[in-house]
Design a protein around this motif. Structure first.
Motif, PDB file in Angstrom:
ATOM      1  N   ALA A 117       0.835  -1.205   0.000  1.00 18.32           N
ATOM      2  CA  ALA A 117       0.000   0.000   0.000  1.00 18.32           C
ATOM      3  C   ALA A 117       0.869   1.254   0.000  1.00 18.32           C
ATOM      4  N   LEU A 118       1.943   1.237   0.767  1.00 23.39           N
ATOM      5  CA  LEU A 118       2.853   2.371   0.802  1.00 23.39           C
ATOM      6  C   LEU A 118       3.506   2.590  -0.563  1.00 23.39           C
ATOM      7  N   ARG A 120       2.301   1.728  -3.501  1.00 22.97           N
ATOM      8  CA  ARG A 120       1.282   2.267  -4.418  1.00 22.97           C
ATOM      9  C   ARG A 120       1.062   3.754  -4.166  1.00 22.97           C
ATOM     10  N   ARG A 121       0.994   4.137  -2.919  1.00 22.78           N
ATOM     11  CA  ARG A 121       0.762   5.549  -2.580  1.00 22.78           C
ATOM     12  C   ARG A 121       1.939   6.415  -3.038  1.00 22.78           C
ATOM     13  N   THR A 124       1.830   7.072  -6.816  1.00 24.84           N
ATOM     14  CA  THR A 124       0.803   8.001  -7.300  1.00 24.84           C
ATOM     15  C   THR A 124       1.215   9.450  -7.110  1.00 24.84           C
ATOM     16  N   LYS A 126       0.713  11.068  -4.408  1.00 18.91           N
ATOM     17  CA  LYS A 126      -0.116  11.647  -3.346  1.00 18.91           C
ATOM     18  C   LYS A 126       0.614  11.463  -2.027  1.00 18.91           C
ATOM     19  N   HIS A 127       0.732  12.562  -1.282  1.00 20.88           N
ATOM     20  CA  HIS A 127       1.445  12.505  -0.009  1.00 20.88           C
ATOM     21  C   HIS A 127       0.580  13.112   1.085  1.00 20.88           C
ATOM     22  N   LEU A 128       0.764  12.618   2.290  1.00 16.28           N
ATOM     23  CA  LEU A 128       0.004  13.111   3.428  1.00 16.28           C
ATOM     24  C   LEU A 128       0.216  14.609   3.622  1.00 16.28           C
ATOM     25  N   GLU A 131      -2.017  16.572   1.405  1.00 17.20           N
ATOM     26  CA  GLU A 131      -3.395  16.580   1.888  1.00 17.20           C
ATOM     27  C   GLU A 131      -3.553  17.543   3.057  1.00 17.20           C
TER      28      GLU A 131
END
Length: 146
Positions: A117-118, A120-121, A124, A126-128, A131
């Motif tokens: 999961a890490l 894949r993230r 992409t 996309k980072h915390l 957000e």
């Protein structure tokens, strides 16, 4: 400068520096006086040192901004991990001695899923922290009653 508009100066140089001056002027095929004139003009000109200082200043400012950004991302990562670990410790009961082999196998499987999961993230983009940045203005508006 024109040749008619010159003032004569007399000064002494150490022998080693005098030899360097003569060698340099000979290699460049110019007079020693023109080398001395160019050296003095360069030494007294603030432009060269000011330009160099400005370039260093810009580079240091850019590095400082990059370090600040890196510091922010490390802090976000540390806080996210701390929150996750605290929550995990709250909801995960301690296991008895008999369940350890099965628990280890399950933990390996769950860890493998976490790593996937890490990955894949991260792929992409996309980072915390991104957000968090997007959510901050909404959070500030709610606090201000808007």
């Amino acid at each position: 400068m024109s040749k008619g508009n010159r003032i004569k100066h007399t000064f002494r140089l150490p022998p080693a520096l005098s030899r360097q001056l003569a060698d340099f002027a000979g290699r460049k095929r110019v007079s020693q006086a023109s080398v001395v004139e160019a050296a003095i003009a360069s030494f007294l000109s603030p432009d060269g040192s000011e330009r160099l200082e400005a370039a260093f200043s810009r580079r240091l400012d850019r590095i400082s901004r990059q370090i600040d950004k890196l510091d922010y991302h490390v802090e976000v990562g540390n806080e996210a991990f701390a929150l996750y670990l605290r929550r995990w410790l709250e909801v995960t009961p301690a296991l008895g001695a008999g369940a350890s082999a099965a628990a280890r196998a399950d933990a390996e499987k769950r860890f493998s899923h976490l790593v996937e999961a890490l990955a894949r993230r991260m792929e992409t983009g996309k980072h915390l922290s991104d957000e968090l940045i997007r959510r901050e203005p909404q959070h500030d508006e709610a606090e201000n009653g808007q």
